[in-house]
Write a protein that holds these residues in place. Structure first.
Motif, mmCIF file in Angstrom:
data_model
loop_
_atom_site.group_PDB
_atom_site.id
_atom_site.type_symbol
_atom_site.label_atom_id
_atom_site.label_comp_id
_atom_site.label_asym_id
_atom_site.label_seq_id
_atom_site.Cartn_x
_atom_site.Cartn_y
_atom_site.Cartn_z
ATOM 1 N N ALA A 130 11.282 -8.476 0.546
ATOM 2 C CA ALA A 130 10.420 -8.286 1.714
ATOM 3 C C ALA A 130 9.887 -6.859 1.758
ATOM 4 O O ALA A 130 8.715 -6.629 2.076
ATOM 5 N N ALA A 131 10.733 -5.903 1.413
ATOM 6 C CA ALA A 131 10.299 -4.499 1.403
ATOM 7 C C ALA A 131 9.200 -4.277 0.375
ATOM 8 O O ALA A 131 8.222 -3.563 0.631
ATOM 9 N N ALA A 132 9.345 -4.891 -0.794
ATOM 10 C CA ALA A 132 8.333 -4.739 -1.846
ATOM 11 C C ALA A 132 6.998 -5.323 -1.404
ATOM 12 O O ALA A 132 5.943 -4.706 -1.605
ATOM 13 N N ILE A 133 7.034 -6.502 -0.804
ATOM 14 C CA ILE A 133 5.795 -7.171 -0.388
ATOM 15 C C ILE A 133 5.087 -6.383 0.700
ATOM 16 O O ILE A 133 3.892 -6.074 0.593
ATOM 17 N N HIS A 134 5.807 -6.037 1.744
ATOM 18 C CA HIS A 134 5.161 -5.378 2.888
ATOM 19 C C HIS A 134 4.784 -3.932 2.594
ATOM 20 O O HIS A 134 3.688 -3.491 2.968
ATOM 21 N N SER A 135 5.658 -3.204 1.920
ATOM 22 C CA SER A 135 5.303 -1.826 1.603
ATOM 23 C C SER A 135 4.240 -1.767 0.515
ATOM 24 O O SER A 135 3.353 -0.897 0.537
ATOM 25 N N GLY A 136 4.293 -2.707 -0.424
ATOM 26 C CA GLY A 136 3.303 -2.732 -1.497
ATOM 27 C C GLY A 136 1.907 -3.021 -0.983
ATOM 28 O O GLY A 136 0.957 -2.271 -1.244
ATOM 29 N N PHE A 137 1.774 -4.110 -0.227
ATOM 30 C CA PHE A 137 0.467 -4.446 0.345
ATOM 31 C C PHE A 137 0.015 -3.386 1.341
ATOM 32 O O PHE A 137 -1.169 -3.050 1.416
ATOM 33 N N GLY A 138 0.969 -2.851 2.101
ATOM 34 C CA GLY A 138 0.621 -1.811 3.062
ATOM 35 C C GLY A 138 0.075 -0.567 2.382
ATOM 36 O O GLY A 138 -0.908 0.028 2.838
ATOM 37 N N ALA A 139 0.685 -0.195 1.268
ATOM 38 C CA ALA A 139 0.256 1.003 0.547
ATOM 39 C C ALA A 139 -1.151 0.845 -0.019
ATOM 40 O O ALA A 139 -2.014 1.707 0.172
#
Length: 222
Positions: A170-179
């Motif tokens: 979840a951290a990878a998905i949200h932080s990745g797309f957010g970045a």
């Protein structure tokens, strides 16, 4: 109801024109501010002509999203097939995909950002709403990115054993797309302020994440 255009065999160019114009309007004005009539006007067609392709604005919105997700999933699996298929490699593929979108289609990220509230609301109940009318069961759907990153065996020796699969995915998905979305929103300001470009910053961000999750190999005596 399934969008009407799915039963039409002609006017492919007109359909593309509609989706392109609608996407630009959604990004520029925000989804709520765009009307069905305005989309038709932007395409140089009447509302009745637009109705031959779509029942309403929501169908246009979801079909744009549907097409983008199809492209993302295909490219993601192309990357994955070229790897050793470990958990770590899945994260590499995911970040590679995000970088590709940032480089080649930053407007996709701006659209998805505008779309995120609608997407979240409609996918909360997978049995109802327009979502299931647009996406077929065998297509890449809501939650599949999380399942892709977790795989069938998350702790396969390629990532740190202390990681919680649900939390780190979840951290990878949200932080990745957010970045990448934030970087896509202000590329010129990034160059002026930081004297570097958005893609370089994305590379640094993803490299740090990958370094943090990778299992360290024990040192061996020379």
């Amino acid at each position: 109801m399934v969008a009407k255009y799915k039963y039409m065999k002609h006017s492919t160019n007109q359909l593309t024109k509609i989706l392109t114009a609608a996407e630009e309007l959604f990004i520029k004005k925000g989804i709520q501010a765009v009307s069905f009539t305005e989309i038709a006007s932007c395409c140089g067609i009447t509302r009745s002509t637009l109705y031959r392709y779509f029942e309403n604005k929501d169908e246009i919105l979801w079909e744009i999203h549907h097409r983008k997700i199809g492209g993302y999933s295909s490219r993601l699996m192309e990357y994955y097939e070229q790897t050793n298929k470990t958990t770590y490699s899945r994260f590499q593929c995911f970040f590679h995909l995000l970088k590709h979108i940032l480089c080649t289609a930053p407007h996709d990220l701006l659209f998805q950002s505008a779309f995120s509230h609608t997407y979240t609301r409609e996918t909360m109940d997978m049995e109802n709403g327009i979502y299931n009318h647009i996406f077929s069961p065998d297509e890449f759907r809501s939650g599949d990115m999380l399942r892709f990153l977790k795989g069938s065996l998350f702790h396969d020796g390629s990532v740190r054993p202390d990681l919680d699969p649900d939390e780190i995915c979840a951290a990878a998905i949200h932080s990745g797309f957010g970045a990448v979305t934030a970087l896509a929103q202000s590329p010129d300001r990034i160059i002026v302020r930081y004297h570097t470009d958005a893609v370089t910053l994305a590379d640094v961000t993803f490299s740090l994440f990958l370094k943090a999750i990778k299992k360290e190999m024990p040192e061996t005596d020379a």
